[in-house]
Design a protein around this motif. Structure first.
Motif, PDB file in Angstrom:
ATOM      1  N   SER A 114       0.827  -1.208   0.000  1.00 20.80           N
ATOM      2  CA  SER A 114       0.000   0.000   0.000  1.00 20.80           C
ATOM      3  C   SER A 114       0.859   1.254   0.000  1.00 20.80           C
ATOM      4  CB  SER A 114      -0.930   0.004   1.222  1.00 20.80           C
ATOM      5  OG  SER A 114      -1.840  -1.068   1.164  1.00 20.80           O
ATOM      6  N   VAL A 115       1.938   1.217   0.746  1.00 17.44           N
ATOM      7  CA  VAL A 115       2.837   2.378   0.788  1.00 17.44           C
ATOM      8  C   VAL A 115       3.490   2.584  -0.567  1.00 17.44           C
ATOM      9  CG1 VAL A 115       4.899   3.376   1.845  1.00 17.44           C
ATOM     10  CG2 VAL A 115       3.245   2.145   3.267  1.00 17.44           C
ATOM     11  N   ARG A 116       3.953   1.508  -1.181  1.00 13.91           N
ATOM     12  CA  ARG A 116       4.572   1.613  -2.506  1.00 13.91           C
ATOM     13  C   ARG A 116       3.593   2.190  -3.531  1.00 13.91           C
ATOM     14  NH1 ARG A 116       7.705  -4.237  -2.668  1.00 13.91           N
ATOM     15  NH2 ARG A 116       9.637  -3.549  -1.662  1.00 13.91           N
ATOM     16  N   SER A 117       2.369   1.716  -3.502  1.00 14.31           N
ATOM     17  CA  SER A 117       1.364   2.216  -4.441  1.00 14.31           C
ATOM     18  C   SER A 117       1.081   3.691  -4.195  1.00 14.31           C
ATOM     19  CB  SER A 117       0.072   1.410  -4.303  1.00 14.31           C
ATOM     20  OG  SER A 117       0.263   0.067  -4.685  1.00 14.31           O
ATOM     21  N   ALA A 118       1.034   4.080  -2.923  1.00 13.64           N
ATOM     22  CA  ALA A 118       0.746   5.471  -2.586  1.00 13.64           C
ATOM     23  C   ALA A 118       1.877   6.397  -3.025  1.00 13.64           C
ATOM     24  CB  ALA A 118       0.503   5.604  -1.084  1.00 13.64           C
ATOM     25  N   PHE A 166       2.572  18.040  -0.794  1.00 14.50           N
ATOM     26  CA  PHE A 166       1.426  17.707  -1.648  1.00 14.50           C
ATOM     27  C   PHE A 166       0.688  16.540  -1.014  1.00 14.50           C
ATOM     28  CE2 PHE A 166      -0.365  15.252  -5.283  1.00 14.50           C
ATOM     29  CZ  PHE A 166      -1.305  16.182  -5.705  1.00 14.50           C
ATOM     30  N   LEU A 167      -0.567  16.777  -0.630  1.00 18.16           N
ATOM     31  CA  LEU A 167      -1.374  15.771   0.050  1.00 18.16           C
ATOM     32  C   LEU A 167      -2.267  15.070  -0.958  1.00 18.16           C
ATOM     33  CD1 LEU A 167      -2.391  17.947   3.139  1.00 18.16           C
ATOM     34  CD2 LEU A 167      -0.532  16.278   2.994  1.00 18.16           C
ATOM     35  N   SER A 168      -2.002  13.785  -1.184  1.00 18.36           N
ATOM     36  CA  SER A 168      -2.786  13.014  -2.146  1.00 18.36           C
ATOM     37  C   SER A 168      -2.504  11.529  -1.939  1.00 18.36           C
ATOM     38  CB  SER A 168      -2.437  13.426  -3.578  1.00 18.36           C
ATOM     39  OG  SER A 168      -3.224  12.729  -4.519  1.00 18.36           O
ATOM     40  N   ALA A 169      -3.436  10.696  -2.373  1.00 14.82           N
ATOM     41  CA  ALA A 169      -3.314   9.236  -2.274  1.00 14.82           C
ATOM     42  C   ALA A 169      -3.132   8.780  -0.828  1.00 14.82           C
ATOM     43  CB  ALA A 169      -2.165   8.727  -3.141  1.00 14.82           C
ATOM     44  N   ARG A 181      -0.226  10.319   8.489  1.00 17.25           N
ATOM     45  CA  ARG A 181       0.648   9.387   9.209  1.00 17.25           C
ATOM     46  C   ARG A 181       1.899   9.009   8.430  1.00 17.25           C
ATOM     47  NH1 ARG A 181      -1.531   6.235  13.202  1.00 17.25           N
ATOM     48  NH2 ARG A 181       0.654   5.619  13.431  1.00 17.25           N
ATOM     49  N   ILE A 182       1.879   9.149   7.105  1.00 18.77           N
ATOM     50  CA  ILE A 182       2.996   8.676   6.288  1.00 18.77           C
ATOM     51  C   ILE A 182       3.454   9.784   5.344  1.00 18.77           C
ATOM     52  CG2 ILE A 182       3.709   6.998   4.528  1.00 18.77           C
ATOM     53  CD1 ILE A 182       1.695   5.051   5.773  1.00 18.77           C
ATOM     54  N   GLY A 183       4.764  10.033   5.351  1.00 19.73           N
ATOM     55  CA  GLY A 183       5.367  10.975   4.421  1.00 19.73           C
ATOM     56  C   GLY A 183       6.145  10.209   3.362  1.00 19.73           C
ATOM     57  N   ILE A 184       6.120  10.713   2.138  1.00 15.42           N
ATOM     58  CA  ILE A 184       6.826  10.031   1.043  1.00 15.42           C
ATOM     59  C   ILE A 184       7.628  11.044   0.237  1.00 15.42           C
ATOM     60  CG2 ILE A 184       5.017   8.280   0.920  1.00 15.42           C
ATOM     61  CD1 ILE A 184       5.360  10.582  -2.049  1.00 15.42           C
ATOM     62  N   LEU A 185       8.639  10.552  -0.452  1.00 18.52           N
ATOM     63  CA  LEU A 185       9.427  11.397  -1.340  1.00 18.52           C
ATOM     64  C   LEU A 185      10.246  10.520  -2.276  1.00 18.52           C
ATOM     65  CD1 LEU A 185      12.462  11.121   0.016  1.00 18.52           C
ATOM     66  CD2 LEU A 185      11.664  12.937   1.495  1.00 18.52           C
ATOM     67  N   GLN A 186      10.835  11.177  -3.269  1.00  9.77           N
ATOM     68  CA  GLN A 186      11.787  10.521  -4.169  1.00  9.77           C
ATOM     69  C   GLN A 186      13.141  11.176  -3.908  1.00  9.77           C
ATOM     70  OE1 GLN A 186       8.801  11.858  -5.426  1.00  9.77           O
ATOM     71  NE2 GLN A 186       7.789   9.877  -5.343  1.00  9.77           N
ATOM     72  N   TRP A 200       2.972  10.835  -6.629  1.00 13.12           N
ATOM     73  CA  TRP A 200       3.862  11.453  -7.630  1.00 13.12           C
ATOM     74  C   TRP A 200       3.109  11.745  -8.918  1.00 13.12           C
ATOM     75  CZ3 TRP A 200       6.708  10.637 -12.241  1.00 13.12           C
ATOM     76  CH2 TRP A 200       7.878  11.382 -12.350  1.00 13.12           C
ATOM     77  N   GLU A 201       2.297  10.790  -9.359  1.00 15.04           N
ATOM     78  CA  GLU A 201       1.510  10.996 -10.573  1.00 15.04           C
ATOM     79  C   GLU A 201       0.465  12.097 -10.380  1.00 15.04           C
ATOM     80  OE1 GLU A 201      -0.119   7.216 -11.625  1.00 15.04           O
ATOM     81  OE2 GLU A 201       1.857   6.258 -11.816  1.00 15.04           O
TER      82      GLU A 201
END
Length: 271
Positions: A13-17, A199-202, A239-244, A22-23
């Motif tokens: 789920s995290v990988r998909s998010a 950016f808040l999404s997914a 709860r979860i932050g993501i980045l590249q 990003w998209e």
């Protein structure tokens, strides 16, 4: 309202998010009338006049039963006619990778298997208090003047020519001065030195456009400008932050608790 992703241990789920956030970032930039957003069965793209791979993105969502060579060729001809100098091309997971790769390479694109590292962090585990460097202040970008300063610093960091700053600023004025974006500028003794964006999404909090000017690195400014939007997202109950992550920022993100979840593979094109 999107459901907020809460289980950091749910790796798929995290990988998909990460990918979806990003998209979606690029889809939202398409709110600007100065960008071309085209959503098709086989190809979706965001194209701008900013000569940067990140600001020009093609996503291959499905392969046609025949004519893939013509599909790619027609798209590239369109981009050439628009005087697009740089773009990145991605493929949805599950597409026949070898066939698409051979076609894109034949059309002059370059494959970057590890363009960036996809990372995520549990926002509940962020440092509660990280001391700010002396003289540093982080402000929200809420008007044209502060956005112009933000664009100038980001352009230096990403190597975008100064002549394109006004175009980039116009696109962001249209698209990012309201939700689901929040944009941050760091001032050191009153002078702009670093940027970031939320950016808040997914269901996750995406961090983008983290730049720190070379002459002020090594003072904790990169950490501070990254942490500010993450803490804001946590206050908003994310709860979860993501980045590249690039290689340059990787160690900073690891110190903040980010973990690897995959790699961003892209094809790059320059005309």
């Amino acid at each position: 309202m999107e459901d907020i992703l809460t289980d950091f241990s749910e790796t798929p789920s995290v990988r998909s998010a990460i990918k979806a956030n990003w998209e979606n970032y690029h889809y939202f930039l398409g709110r600007s009338p100065r960008a071309e957003l085209s959503i098709g069965r086989y190809l979706t793209w965001l194209i701008t006049d900013v000569p940067d791979h990140f600001m020009n993105l093609v996503l291959c969502t499905e392969l046609p039963p025949y004519g893939i060579d013509l599909l790619i060729g027609n798209a590239l001809t369109h981009f050439k006619d628009m005087n697009i100098g740089r773009l990145s091309w991605l493929a949805k997971e599950g597409l026949p990778a070898t066939e698409l790769k051979n076609q894109l390479l034949a059309h002059g694109l370059t494959f970057r298997e590890s363009f960036a590292i996809e990372m995520a962090a549990d926002l509940m585990e962020l440092p509660e208090d990280s001391s700010m460097p002396a003289g540093l202040r982080i402000i929200p970008v809420e008007d044209k003047r502060s956005l112009e300063q933000w664009i100038h610093i980001a352009s230096i960091g990403f190597g975008v020519p100064a002549r394109s700053e006004s175009t980039w600023c116009d696109i962001f004025t249209d698209a990012v001065l309201e939700q689901p974006f929040r944009t941050y500028l760091a001032l050191l003794d009153g002078e702009p030195v670093a940027t970031s964006q939320l950016f808040l999404s997914a269901g996750v909090a995406g961090i983008y456009n983290v730049i720190c000017l070379p002459n002020v690195r090594g003072q904790g400014i990169g950490t501070a400008i990254t942490l500010a939007p993450l803490l804001e997202a946590r206050r908003m109950e994310h709860r979860i932050g993501i980045l590249q992550a690039s290689q340059m920022g990787y160690k900073v993100y690891r110190r903040l608790g980010f973990q690897e979840f995959g790699k961003l593979s892209v094809y790059l094109w320059e005309c």
